[in-house]
Each structure stands twice: as structure tokens, then as C-alpha cells.
Design a protein around this motif. Structure first.
Motif, mmCIF file in Angstrom:
data_model
loop_
_atom_site.group_PDB
_atom_site.id
_atom_site.type_symbol
_atom_site.label_atom_id
_atom_site.label_comp_id
_atom_site.label_asym_id
_atom_site.label_seq_id
_atom_site.Cartn_x
_atom_site.Cartn_y
_atom_site.Cartn_z
ATOM 1 N N LEU A 250 0.826 -1.205 0.000
ATOM 2 C CA LEU A 250 0.000 0.000 0.000
ATOM 3 C C LEU A 250 0.862 1.258 0.000
ATOM 4 O O LEU A 250 0.594 2.215 -0.725
ATOM 5 N N TYR A 328 -10.235 -7.897 6.168
ATOM 6 C CA TYR A 328 -9.656 -6.908 5.254
ATOM 7 C C TYR A 328 -8.706 -5.973 6.001
ATOM 8 O O TYR A 328 -8.855 -5.730 7.203
ATOM 9 N N SER A 330 -6.526 -2.128 5.551
ATOM 10 C CA SER A 330 -6.138 -0.894 4.888
ATOM 11 C C SER A 330 -5.316 -0.093 5.889
ATOM 12 O O SER A 330 -5.045 -0.572 6.999
ATOM 13 N N ARG A 339 -10.098 5.016 -0.342
ATOM 14 C CA ARG A 339 -10.701 3.762 0.126
ATOM 15 C C ARG A 339 -12.075 3.557 -0.486
ATOM 16 O O ARG A 339 -12.441 2.439 -0.843
ATOM 17 N N ALA A 345 -7.030 -0.090 -2.397
ATOM 18 C CA ALA A 345 -6.622 0.451 -1.100
ATOM 19 C C ALA A 345 -7.063 -0.442 0.047
ATOM 20 O O ALA A 345 -6.719 -0.171 1.192
ATOM 21 N N VAL A 346 -7.851 -1.462 -0.244
ATOM 22 C CA VAL A 346 -8.311 -2.407 0.777
ATOM 23 C C VAL A 346 -7.934 -3.807 0.314
ATOM 24 O O VAL A 346 -8.413 -4.271 -0.734
ATOM 25 N N HIS A 347 -7.064 -4.476 1.072
ATOM 26 C CA HIS A 347 -6.585 -5.811 0.705
ATOM 27 C C HIS A 347 -7.245 -6.877 1.572
ATOM 28 O O HIS A 347 -7.584 -6.626 2.741
ATOM 29 N N THR A 662 -16.129 -2.544 2.742
ATOM 30 C CA THR A 662 -15.778 -3.960 2.774
ATOM 31 C C THR A 662 -16.856 -4.818 2.119
ATOM 32 O O THR A 662 -16.545 -5.859 1.525
ATOM 33 N N ARG A 665 -16.138 -4.824 -1.337
ATOM 34 C CA ARG A 665 -14.942 -5.660 -1.550
ATOM 35 C C ARG A 665 -15.294 -7.138 -1.553
ATOM 36 O O ARG A 665 -14.594 -7.950 -2.188
#
Length: 1024
Positions: A250, A328, A330, A339, A345-347, A662, A665
């Protein structure tokens, strides 16, 4: 008899290899339409207008202050709201850090003086002098596409695997067809088959964060007699990645440069009031920096808070193992817009285990305890690699290419209420933030919050039963945060806008109203009233971004978007069907929801939000009195609003910490990868799919930074061919576009670039009677019958402006006099004459305007205009800019007419709706008079009813202006005076509407309308 006539073969389109190039960024497009969409999204231009030039002579409607639509109501008590935030952690007023301090307009920004993210050498041994450029990154050579052989290999692999998610068999088929077309040239397709393609993707070095797994198993006592529960002997696999590696990915992402904060800051306006936006503007980051700075060796370091989010999700209701539990990650340094924009930006950090038990065991105390222990033990193990870096800084590379010494910390947890209770180790039904009793949660809001230290003290003093019953503490589980420095789970729970504000509107308030109607009227009559409510919802006037409810609120399954859509129109539809106090309860709930979700918060907005919640709590008592909520309102999701102001002061605007991030996501990280799997032991395939998607995204960033993705594959191949032929004269190839030529007779305009915004949108609008048949905004497929979307505009913040569509509508007369007769407004030339007089500084009511009355003026009619304005709370670009369309066409999407409403600037010195007028746009056109070009609108006015908004709904009420002949007078206004589109739902009253009324007829069927400030967040902010 057989027909032997020869049939002519249908004419086919020929692939056009020549591309039109953007003169700004040199990206290439197949036609003008594609170029228009690109300009629309990437290169917004603001027209050069004289601000305020056209306001002075705007006549506007004649107000009628004596008309009252509703009887006077007593004023709502405006007493102060519930508790504020935490003032501690803010810096004292004083000199700013000379190196970091910058004023932003009238705001005064203070940066932390010790944890100030100073650039350092690669080994972290010393800090760099101020202004020293970063060490260049090590990059592959220009033109090196490794592991791909060429650009076409990369883009083909990305297209097939990421964009259209093609199956392995279909990839093989495509490669065979591709190979067949190349055999005669002795060439080969990019990949041999799907296996070859995936092998190349796996070789990408960028974005690589390998997965690992560990096993968790029950370690407690086993029953000595009887059958051992299956969950006690089962092994639970947790898949995870190194959180350090994800944080480094990131921070190293160059795409985030300029959209990241390195230093905690406190921003105040000229009155000394705090402004809260991104995460680092909150007090919590500042307090953490203060604690870190107690160790002098950390001075100059950068604080990196880790944001975690966990939520179970279901991928299919028709198969066996259909539930997954992603975790998740970030970082708080990234701006909220990054985000929310889903820009990698969110893994996905981990997939947690979900234990299952036999029906006879699933409700036992032992199994419930094990589930809690499994959760906390798993998180503790997953986050262990971060622990050394929470005390000792480690060197990381940042988006601006500088190295900095980073100190990690556990940041806020974004979770729904059940997850919050699990994370905080409290009994469900109790508040994880305060000690309010589960039977009266609100009573604990003023008693201070829970803390790790106080909980441990209680555990040491009391037995397990007393802790459970009197304090709601689950004492046999230790929160995972206890293993990490500066982490208190009760402080880190940030609340949840989606599940605690948006969804409860439907799940609580709307459902309570239905029960109330049944209690008052009985089921039969209540059904009649609810049918009327549904008809009202179905007849709401159309508006950009507004979800249409053709069947009212009778959905089988409600989503967050459905609830947001209902919130925009429910209040106007409800008025007249239920007691006014019920309407007031809904109004104040909406006021609170719209205020608290805005991406920019201040001391004033938080005070207003608290006051709105206080009013809502006052008016919701009608549900208790009526028997809907006999046991009161001790509901954790609603009680959580008592703490939302504190969360906002701690973490900045909660817009950036919503679980909707999320949940979105879930689609890309869980649901789509599961659908692409064989469904047998799918988790391994899902992990591999996620890894490949992230590698492709990282590779794209790398190739883009190296300037290797300019234009398209085809344009690059053509340029290479031209260069090989040594014929630079052909480098500026273009194609004729007859459709583009339709509007080329228009004079040059300062707003040419901005007018392209509606170019592709209005291709279907060009035929006067038929507009937008099959297309939505920007040429995309239409959003469907239930919703029409506006556009997010990338780019910097600019002043609002409105421009006409680039393509004119066809089928209209060009002569002004003929146009007036065509649209049934023979007075149009006179209206234009009055308009011209006003533009020339003359008073049309006093001066003789006949000299300007020229029916032979040549005019051009347009089907729509485009309003671009700053609306960060609504779907918008990274700069907060949003675009919407204002339409005036006799047929929209091959259906009825569409004549939208708009807001016109009346007096910029007045705040809210007092400085605006509402109008109905009947015609959009342009003309030139004595060398001056004018963009205009023919409008009908609405007159405000009363001098303030309606006390019950909080919305202004307007009525159509009617002249003595019973007609609606019209007037010409300059397009510069238009602010944006308006949504005016009817004042339905207590009478039922005709069953055959349609949404397209609504704006012509009622005597009064609400100025709907709840249609979006920009409206709520400006239409008070």
C-alpha cells in the motif's frame, strides 16, 4: 415457386485501425464518442463566465406570502444534543511546525511536531535535509514488459482474466481463433492457452503477497463419557498473508501519491472550530502520536495505523459450504476518497475459520466460547508480524518515493454490531463502548466508555456470572488487542454507518410504521393505506441518481442501495398517511443520517447531528405509546448513535470507515472468485484468483508510471509501423465523423471542453421527439427503469457550472418565431426580447423591448444541459466533483416527455433555499445576438409557500406560478444562473392519488411540491 432474386448482402462495418488521439494525454480512441467520454471523465474544463453577471436582472416569480398549505405547528424544541466528542488529543494553539505547517484557505492546520514523517536514507540511519529529492526507484528498462512478452500480452491477459473473467476453455478457444487468423503471417497468439496465460500472470513480481495457513484446534477439556462433539476434534484452517507485506504494498503504490497523509494534523477554521475529514484529522491519531513520541528514538517517524474489517458473507444459498469470513486490511494514512473508490486500497488479509457444530451442540456455552476464542486467537496470530514494528520503527518506501521510518499501530475496526460485540468480548445486546445496561442502553452513554484497564479490574474482582449479568463482559476470552501496544478494543470500534444508520431506517423505522398502522386501523385498512404509500413512491418524479420504486417498498430482499433510495423519497410520500409525530420522527432520523455521513465534519455539524438525534428520540416515543415498542428502544444499533460524534472526533469523517467499503470488496474478493472456481475446495482457487488480480493491478501501475500504457495497443502498433516506414507525415492520422459534424456550425465557445460532457449522452436526444432511447449517462447502457445515475468527475475541485449538451436536438425549427409556435409558446420572441434587454442592463418592465423582438433570430435547441458541481458526499471523483443532467425533451427513452426541474440562483447573499428559486425547464436553447452567444432556458417558476420550511417535514414547499388566465407564465433565463437539477415531490396531502397516475405526469398534477433536500447529500447541505 422459389424466389431466385438476388439479395444484396447486408452492409458490414469495417474495423477501423486509425484512432483519434487526445491532445492532452495522447490516449487514443476509435471514434469521437470514445474521445468525448474520455474528456468527460479525465479532463474537465470549467467555462470562462463572468460570475454573477446574470443575476441582477432575474425577475423571478411573484411571491404570495399569504398562502398557507398547513396549519401552524408548535416549534420543535431545539435543546442541545447528546454528549460531544473527546477534546483531548488536540494540539494547543501555538506556532505551527515550520516544515510541515500550511494553511488551507482560511483554515489553520497544525501538524504533529515529533511524529512528523521525515524522509530518511534507505537504511534509516539518518534523516534527509528538507527539500532533498528522493532516491530514484529501481525500475526495469523502458519497454521491458516482463514477465509478459509485449504490451498486447499484458492487455490481453488483463482483459481476459480480470475484466471479462473468461473461463479456461473459452480462453483456449479464443487463442485458437486468434492463431487461425495469424497462420498466413507466420505469427502466434499472445498465449498458447489458459494455462500459459495464468503461468505468466503468476510470474508478475509486483503486488506479490504469498498466502500461508495455520491450524487452530480446540485445546480444552474433552468429555470423558458420551459422544465427543465434532467441533472439539475438528481442525480449523486459517488462511492469511503477512500484514507487513500488504502495508508495504500500500505504501509503495505510486498511484496513491498526493492522496495520502504522512503526519497527524488538526485543522481549525478562522473561528477555532475543528474540521474533520480524513482519518489523520481525527484526535485518535494525534493521541497515538503523542504516546509514540514518549520514546525519543521514534521522533521523525511516520505513524501507520492498520484499519481492519471483518464480516461473514454468503456466496450461494443453493450449495453446501457457502459462507466465508474474510478479514480486510487498509491503512489510515490513505484519504477517505481512495478507500471508497475501490482503488486497491483495501486488501484481503485473511480468511478466518468458521466452526460448525451439530444442532444439539451449537447453542452450548462451550461451543460459543470456542468460537470467540477462535476469532481472537486467529487475529492475534495473523497480526503478530506487526508487533516489533509497533515499538521500533522500520523503514518503508512511500508513494512519493521517499523512505520513512514507520511505526505501526492497530487502528479502528469497521464492523457490524454482532462483530463489534465479538471483538469487544461483550454479551450481545450490550454496548461494546459504554456500560449501559442491556435493558436501558442509553442510560450508559453519559457514564464514560469501557476501557481495557477497567475491564481487567472487574475481571479480577468479580466472578464470571456477575460479569456477564451486570456488566455484559465475556470474561473467559481475552481480546486480541491486549497483545499489542497502544490498542484498546473499546476505543477502536468506530461504529458503522451502513448497518447502524442506513439499514435500520428500513429494518426499524419503516417496519415500526407498518406495525403502527396495523395497530391503529387493523390489518385490512392498514393494507389500503400501505398500498397508497406504495403508489406514492411509484409516482415520484424522476431525478438523476434516484431509484424508482415501481412496486413501492415491496421488495423480497432489501439492499443498502434500496434503503438509501427509499430514504430520499419516503418522507414526502408518508406525509398525510400517519400522525405528524411519526413524520417528524422520520424527518429527524433523516436529518441525522444525512449530517453524520457527510465527508466533511466540524464542531457545528456534530452539534447539529446530536440535536437531530435528540429530536428523533423525542418523537419516536409515539411508537412506545402506541404499543409498537412497549419495551422501549434499548437497541444496540440505535444506541450506537450516542457514540457517533465521539467516533467522528477520533477517526475523522466516518464516511471513510463504513462497512459498505468492505461489503463492496466482498464482490471482488469473495463472490466473483468463488463463482470462477470449480466449487470443490474453492478456498485455494479463490486465494489464487485474488493474488492474480492484485498482481495485474500492481503491474498496471508499474507500466503506467513507466509511460508504457499511453494510447492503445493498436495505436502503438500503428505508430511503430509508421516509424518503421519513416513516414512521419502520417503520424497525425484522423478519421471523418459525419455524426460529429452535426454541431460544427456552432460558434466557438469558452466552454467547449465542458460541453463535451453530454456529447455521447445525447446521441439519442438528437431526434426531437425521441431522446435517450437506449443509453444512459456518458453513453453507458442505461441504468435501467429503476435508476438513472449521475457521473463522478475526476479532477480538481472547481466552481459549479452548467453548460448545454454538445449535440443539438433535431426536428426543431431554427427560426425563433417558428420555434415558439412549434412548442406552443407564441410569446417566445417577446420573452427573448425581455431577456436580451436584461442582459444589456435594461429593465424590461420599464424600457421598450420591442426593438429586440426579432422572430427571425436563429436558435439551436438542445435536449439537455450538464451541471457540474462540488458534492463530495455523493458519488463523485477524487476531487469531490459530480455531474448530473437536466433534461427538457418531448420524449425520453422512447417514452413520455421529460421536463426536469432546477434551482436558479436568486440572491447569493442569502443562505439555503432562501437564495434560490425552483423552476421547471421547458426548453434549452442557444442563439447569437449582435455577436454575443447566449445559452438559455425557458422556465416556469415555482413560488415558495411561506417564509420558512415546513415544520413537520423540514422541507420547503413551493407551488406552480399561475397567471390570471390560469396558465403558467414562462421566462427566459441565462444558463449561468442555474445551479443544478431539482427534485420536487408532490405534497400529496391526506387524499389518495388516482390509480392511473404515472411518475411522468406528477409534476403537472399537483398544486404544491416539496423542495426535496433529502434527494442527495448536496441537496441536504444547501436546501435548508
Amino acid at each position: 415457386m422459389a424466389n431466385n432474386a438476388q439479395h444484396e448482402a447486408p452492409r458490414r462495418q469495417v474495423h477501423q485501425p486509425i484512432r483519434i488521439q487526445c491532445q492532452i494525454c495522447h490516449e487514443s480512441f476509435q471514434n469521437r464518442s470514445g474521445l468525448t467520454q474520455h474528456r468527460n471523465a479525465k479532463h474537465v474544463e470549467m467555462p470562462v463566465y463572468d460570475p454573477g453577471r446574470h443575476n441582477a436582472n432575474l425577475q423571478g416569480p411573484q411571491e404570495d406570502p399569504e398562502v398557507q398549505l398547513f396549519p401552524a405547528e408548535p416549534d420543535v424544541d431545539e435543546a442541545g444534543g447528546v454528549g460531544g466528542g473527546e477534546p483531548d488529543g488536540q494540539p494547543e494553539d501555538g506556532p505551527e511546525d515550520d516544515r510541515m505547517g500550511e494553511d488551507q484557505g482560511q483554515n489553520n492546520t497544525h501538524y504533529h511536531q515529533h511524529i512528523d514523517a521525515r524522509p530518511c536514507t534507505e537504511d534509516g540511519g539518518e534523516y534527509l535535509p528538507p527539500g532533498m529529492p528522493p532516491q530514484p526507484r529501481e525500475r526495469a528498462a523502458q519497454g521491458d514488459w516482463a514477465p509478459f512478452g509485449s504490451r498486447i500480452e499484458f492487455e490481453a491477459g488483463e482483459f481476459l482474466f480480470k475484466k471479462i473473467e473468461m473461463s479456461a476453455g473459452d480462453v483456449g478457444t479464443i487463442m485458437d481463433l486468434w492463431a487461425a487468423s495469424l497462420i498466413s503471417f507466420g505469427a502466434k497468439p499472445p498465449f498458447a492457452n489458459a494455462v500459459d496465460m495464468l503461468a505468466v500472470i503468476d510470474e508478475i513480481q509486483h503486488g506479490d503477497a504469498p498466502w500461508r495457513s495455520f491450524i487452530v484446534q480446540y485445546q480444552g477439556p474433552i468429555p470423558e463419557v458420551g459422544q465427543v462433539p465434532s467441533w472439539m476434534t475438528a481442525q480449523y484452517t486459517v488462511w492469511t498473508r503477512d500484514p507487513r507485506k500488504l502495508i508495504h504494498l500500500l505504501l509503495e503504490n505510486e498511484d496513491f501519491d498526493g492522496e495520502i497523509d504522512y503526519v497527524p494534523y488538526c485543522e481549525k477554521d478562522e473561528e477555532g472550530k475543528q474540521r474533520l475529514t480524513n482519518f489523520f484529522s481525527g484526535n485518535w491519531a494525534w493521541r497515538q502520536a503523542d504516546t509514540i513520541a514518549e520514546d525519543p528514538t521514534t521522533h521523525g517517524a511516520m505513524f501507520v495505523p492498520v484499519i481492519l474489517g471483518s464480516d461473514k458473507t454468503t456466496v450461494s444459498v443453493a450449495t453446501g459450504q457457502n459462507e466465508y469470513y474474510p478479514l480486510y486490511l487498509s491503512i489510515g494514512n490513505l484519504h477517505n476518497t481512495v478507500r471508497r473508490a475501490h482503488r486497491n486500497a483495501v486488501h484481503v488479509l485473511a480468511f478466518l475459520a468458521i466452526p460448525h457444530a451439530d444442532r444439539k451442540d451449537k447453542d452450548t456455552t462451550a461451543f460459543r466460547s470456542f468460537k470467540r476464542q477462535l476469532y481472537h486467537a486467529s487475529l492475534g496470530n495473523i497480526l503478530t508480524p506487526l508487533r516489533p514494528g509497533m515499538s521500533t520503527p522500520e523503514v518503508v518506501r512511500c508513494p512519493d518515493a521517499h523512505f520513512r521510518r514507520a511505526v505501526y499501530g492497530i487502528g479502528p475496526n469497521t464492523q457490524d454490531y454482532p462483530e463489534q460485540a465479538l471483538a469487544a468480548c461483550v454479551v450481545e445486546g450490550w454496548c461494546p463502548i459504554c456500560f449501559g445496561h442491556h435493558n436501558d442502553l442509553d442510560a450508559g452513554a453519559d457514564q464514560g466508555r469501557r476501557t481495557e484497564e477497567f475491564t481487567e479490574a472487574l475481571v479480577a474482582m468479580l466472578d464470571e456470572r456477575a460479569l456477564w449479568q451486570d456488566y455484559g463482559i465475556v470474561s473467559n476470552v481475552i481480546p486480541y488487542t491486549n497483545d499489542f501496544p497502544r490498542a484498546d478494543i473499546h476505543e477502536l470500534l468506530s461504529g458503522d454507518l451502513l448497518h447502524q444508520i442506513i439499514k435500520p431506517f428500513k429494518d426499524h423505522l419503516v417496519d415500526w410504521i407498518i406495525i403502527l398502522l396495523i395497530i391503529i386501523y387493523g390489518e385490512a385498512l392498514a393494507s389500503v393505506i400501505l398500498d397508497e404509500l406504495d403508489r406514492r413512491l411509484a409516482t415520484m418524479p424522476p431525478f438523476v441518481g434516484l431509484r424508482h420504486f415501481p412496486q413501492g417498498r415491496r421488495f423480497k430482499q432489501w439492499t443498502g442501495d434500496d434503503t438509501r433510495g427509499l430514504m430520499k423519497v419516503f418522507l414526502a410520500a408518508l406525509r398525510g398517511l400517519v400522525p405528524d409525530d411519526v413524520v417528524r420522527a422520520v424527518r429527524w432520523y433523516l436529518e441525522y443520517a444525512y449530517i453524520i455521513r457527510h465527508p466533511e465534519q466540524t464542531d457545528d455539524t456534530l452539534r447539529r447531528a446530536d440535536e437531530a438525534w435528540t429530536h428523533y428520540c423525542r418523537f419516536r416515543e409515539i411508537f412506545r405509546v402506541a404499543g409498537v415498542r412497549e419495551d422501549g428502544f434499548s437497541i444496540p444499533r440505535q444506541h450506537g448513535q450516542k457514540h457517533t460524534s465521539r467516533h467522528t472526533r477520533n477517526f475523522g469523517a466516518l464516511y471513510g470507515l463504513c462497512t459498505s467499503i468492505t461489503e463492496n470488496r466482498h464482490i471482488t474478493a469473495v463472490k466473483k472468485p468463488w463463482r470462477r472456481s470449480s466449487r470443490y475446495k474453492a478456498i485455494g482457487q479463490m486465494l489464487q484468483t485474488n493474488a492474480r488480480l492484485e498482481k495485474l493491478a500492481a503491474a498496471r501501475v508499474d507500466f503506467t508510471v513507466r509511460g508504457m500504457l499511453e494510447g492503445t495497443c493498436l495505436s502503438e502498433a500503428l505508430e511503430a509501423m509508421i516509424a518503421a516506414e519513416d513516414d512521419p507525415a502520417e503520424a497525425d492520422m484522423d478519421v471523418d465523423d459525419e455524426e460529429w459534424q452535426a454541431g460544427d456550425d456552432e460558434p466557438e465557445r469558452d466552454d467547449r471542453g465542458a460541453r463535451n460532457a453530454a456529447d455521447n449522452l445525447d446521441q439519442g436526444d438528437e431526434v426531437g421527439p425521441v431522446a435517450g432511447a437506449n443509453e444512459g449517462a456518458g453513453g453507458r447502457p442505461a441504468a435501467g427503469a429503476d435508476e438513472e445515475l449521475g457521473d463522478a468527475v475526476d479532477g480538481p475541485q472547481v466552481d459549479a457550472f452548467v453548460v448545454l449538451a454538445r449535440r443539438p436536438a433535431k426536428g426543431y425549427p431554427r427560426r425563433l418565431g417558428d420555434l415558439g409556435d412549434y412548442i406552443g409558446r407564441p410569446e417566445l420572441p417577446t420573452c427573448v426580447a425581455r431577456f436580451i434587454a436584461g442582459q444589456l442592463g435594461q429593465d424590461p418592465d420599464v424600457e421598450d423591448v420591442d426593438r429586440y423582438n426579432d422572430p427571425d433570430i436563429q436558435v439551436t435547441v438542445y435536449p439537455s444541459a450538464v451541471a457540474t458541481f462540488y458534492a463530495p458526499g455523493d458519488p463523485s471523483g477524487t476531487g469531490g466533483m459530480r455531474r448530473e443532467w437536466i433534461r427538457a425533451t418531448p420524449s425520453w427513452r422512447k417514452g413520455p416527455a421529460r421536463y426536469d426541474c432546477a434551482y436558479v440562483t436568486h440572491n447569493p447573499a442569502l443562505a439555503g433555499f432562501r437564495g434560490l428559486h425552483a423552476v421547471r425547464v421547458r426548453l434549452l436553447f442557444s442563439f447569437t445576438f449582435i455577436g454575443t452567444f447566449y445559452s438559455c432556458a425557458l422556465v416556469e417558476w415555482f413560488i415558495p409557500v411561506g417564509d420558512e420550511a415546513d415544520d413537520v417535514t423540514g422541507m420547503w414547499v413551493v407551488k406552480p406560478e399561475i397567471d390570471e388566465d390560469g396558465r403558467r407564465p414562462c421566462e427566459i433565463i441565462h444558463l449561468d444562473t442555474v445551479l443544478r437539477a431539482a427534485h420536487l415531490p408532490p405534497v400529496y396531502g391526506d387524499q389518495f392519488i388516482p390509480r392511473d397516475l404515472t411518475a411522468e405526469e406528477t409534476l403537472d398534477a399537483f398544486r404544491a411540491y416539496y423542495v426535496n433536500k433529502f434527494v442527495d447529500y448536496h441537496g441536504h447541505q444547501h436546501l435548508f
